[in-house]
Design an enzyme around this catalytic site. Structure first.
Site, PDB file in Angstrom:
ATOM      1  N   LYS A 251       0.824  -1.216   0.000  1.00 35.30           N
ATOM      2  CA  LYS A 251       0.000   0.000   0.000  1.00 35.30           C
ATOM      3  C   LYS A 251       0.856   1.263   0.000  1.00 35.30           C
ATOM      4  O   LYS A 251       0.643   2.182  -0.791  1.00 35.30           O
ATOM      5  CB  LYS A 251      -0.916  -0.004   1.217  1.00 35.30           C
ATOM      6  N   ASN A 252       1.837   1.331   0.894  1.00 37.13           N
ATOM      7  CA  ASN A 252       2.618   2.561   1.026  1.00 37.13           C
ATOM      8  C   ASN A 252       3.513   2.814  -0.175  1.00 37.13           C
ATOM      9  O   ASN A 252       3.842   3.965  -0.471  1.00 37.13           O
ATOM     10  CB  ASN A 252       3.444   2.521   2.315  1.00 37.13           C
TER      11      ASN A 252
ATOM     12  N   ARG B 143      -4.921  10.409   2.711  1.00 34.89           N
ATOM     13  CA  ARG B 143      -3.628  11.045   2.953  1.00 34.89           C
ATOM     14  C   ARG B 143      -2.714  10.968   1.728  1.00 34.89           C
ATOM     15  O   ARG B 143      -1.816  11.774   1.569  1.00 34.89           O
ATOM     16  CB  ARG B 143      -2.944  10.396   4.156  1.00 34.89           C
TER      17      ARG B 143
ATOM     18  N   ASP C 121      -6.474   8.284   8.390  1.00 34.46           N
ATOM     19  CA  ASP C 121      -6.614   7.714   9.727  1.00 34.46           C
ATOM     20  C   ASP C 121      -6.775   8.761  10.812  1.00 34.46           C
ATOM     21  O   ASP C 121      -6.248   9.870  10.712  1.00 34.46           O
ATOM     22  CB  ASP C 121      -5.360   6.886  10.079  1.00 34.46           C
TER      23      ASP C 121
ATOM     24  N   ASP D  35       3.747   1.044  11.662  1.00 33.79           N
ATOM     25  CA  ASP D  35       2.501   0.420  11.230  1.00 33.79           C
ATOM     26  C   ASP D  35       2.301  -0.982  11.797  1.00 33.79           C
ATOM     27  O   ASP D  35       1.199  -1.527  11.700  1.00 33.79           O
ATOM     28  CB  ASP D  35       2.438   0.361   9.705  1.00 33.79           C
TER      29      ASP D  35
ATOM     30  N   MET E 140       5.583   7.960  17.210  1.00 31.13           N
ATOM     31  CA  MET E 140       5.274   8.886  16.135  1.00 31.13           C
ATOM     32  C   MET E 140       3.874   9.490  16.205  1.00 31.13           C
ATOM     33  O   MET E 140       3.675  10.653  15.858  1.00 31.13           O
ATOM     34  CB  MET E 140       5.461   8.189  14.782  1.00 31.13           C
TER      35      MET E 140
END
Length: 435
Positions: free
Chosen positions: A22-23, A97, A121, A319, A341
């Site tokens: 995904k990223n 995002r 999110d 994540d 984070m």
């Protein structure tokens, strides 16, 4: 709004293949804007965040052809940059995002970009400073429109320069790299992110004619070129899914094989799950997790309690901390989870406590998990998914619990996990979607 109904307490068995990353997808798909030629991308995950980004490109007049479920071609030879100034763009980009990732390519090729407040999110603040400051150092000027809540960036000419990033932001580094590949002169980025997904982006850009050195390190040197051409690129397996499935196998006392896991790109992820006491075998590019009735958390050599915290690559990705937290619930031993984070990412533990987990939430960033050692079972409850990673963590916890659980707001899960209910049913999970 849809929900999952899960009947937990069943052992799973079989093989599962991770989706495309995904990223990586959000960066790679944005990069097609850098050329007028055709770009083919393989192993694209069929998830909501990616679908929304592709729809956004289509609204920009990018020609998109879906060759198969996970393969697309893109051709950005007739882009309409003015669409970025519309209310429709602001409305659609506020729901994801990933929309921020198109700013670098648009600035490089069309000399203008818009960055609205990103959506996604509910895990706390994600600042855009690294992106904006990087663009400024390349010569862009920006204005902030308070009424529209967006940044407008303009750059008649981007010029290469030296920059030291204030943080190794993955999306920030990717955006700056995409802007710099067509800047005049040489750009040096120090304290750059070096995640595999950023390496993949640089690999793709170099195949398009970019000149990027230092890939895989935190010091990138980019010699600007006038034009990029088309290419074909295949995405990595999603490392977050791989880690998630390792945790799922342990939590549900199941035997699962993760096929085509991209082991050489996983870094320390397998080591961290082994630190929880989870056994696994590596068979070629597959990971086999045998059935374990109990797994015991390893201690440090001095006997102190193990802690898991997020770090920039090659450290542990943030994540996966939600998955590690729920996996530790059933373990023998205790762990400290330190999420540095994002200040709201641990707030889903109240739902786990309702299920019978022994967790102490110390503050917004830290939680202590006291392993149940299988001496008592979790119970099914009704809960809601607050974000992608917490959502799938709650889903996997429900599969390890006794009785029925209802998980609401599953759109959050679908944003990051492709056909997750069907793939879990393939392992024997009792899960259905309620509409």
């Amino acid at each position: 709004m849809s929900a999952f109904e899960v009947i937990g307490g069943k052992r799973l068995r079989g093989s599962i293949t991770p989706q495309g990353a995904k990223n990586e997808a959000l960066q790679i798909i944005s990069a097609v804007l850098l050329t007028a030629e055709k770009v083919t991308i393989n192993n694209v995950p069929d998830i909501l965040d990616v679908t929304r980004l592709i729809e956004l490109l289509q609204l920009l007049n990018v020609k998109v052809e879906r060759l198969s479920k996970n393969t697309y071609t893109f051709q950005a030879d007739d882009v309409n940059p003015d669409y970025f100034g519309t209310s429709d763009f602001r409305d659609k980009s506020s729901k994801m995002r990933g929309s921020v990732m198109v700013a670098g390519p648009m600035l490089a090729r069309f000399k203008k970009a818009y960055i609205p407040r990103p959506g996604g999110d509910k895990i706390g603040r994600r600042r855009l400073d690294t992106h904006i400051i990087g663009f400024e150092k390349l010569g862009a000027k920006f204005e902030y429109d308070e009424k529209l809540n967006e940044f407008v960036l303009k750059a008649p000419e981007l010029k290469g320069t030296y920059m030291l990033l204030d943080e190794p932001s993955v999306t920030g580094t990717a955006n700056i790299v995409m802007a710099a590949v067509m800047a005049k002169g040489t750009t040096t980025i120090y304290h750059a992110a070096c995640e595999p997904y950023l390496q993949q982006l640089c690999k793709m850009l170099n195949s398009m004619g970019a000149r990027i050195k230092g890939v895989g390190s935190n010091l990138l040197e980019i010699e600007g070129v006038e034009k990029l051409h088309g290419t074909e690129h295949t995405m990595l397996p999603d490392m977050i899914e791989v880690g998630s499935f390792i945790g799922l196998a342990a939590m549900t006392q199941s035997e699962i094989t993760i096929k085509n896991a991209g082991i050489k790109h996983l870094g320390i992820i397998p080591d961290k799950f082994q630190q929880l006491g989870i056994k696994m075998d590596f068979r070629g590019d597959d990971i086999h997790i045998p059935q374990q009735d109990l797994y015991e958390v390893q201690r440090y050599f001095d006997g102190s309690t193990v802690s898991f915290s997020d770090h920039p690559w090659p450290g542990l990705t943030p994540d996966l901390l939600s998955i590690i937290l729920v996996t530790a619930i059933h373990a023998k031993g205790s762990v400290l989870i330190h999420q540095k984070m994002f200040e709201s990412r641990l707030f889903f533990v109240d739902k786990l406590i309702d299920m019978g987990a022994q967790i102490i939430l110390c503050d917004p960033h830290r939680a202590v998990v006291l392993g149940l050692e299988r001496k008592q079972q979790l119970r099914g409850v009704v809960m809601s998914s607050p974000d992608i990673r917490a959502g799938v963590s709650l889903l996997f916890t429900a599969l390890s619990a006794r009785g029925k659980s209802i998980i609401q707001n599953i759109e959050q899960i679908h944003r990051g996990y492709q056909d997750i209910e069907d793939r879990l049913r393939g392992l024997g999970a009792d899960i259905k979607t309620l509409h």
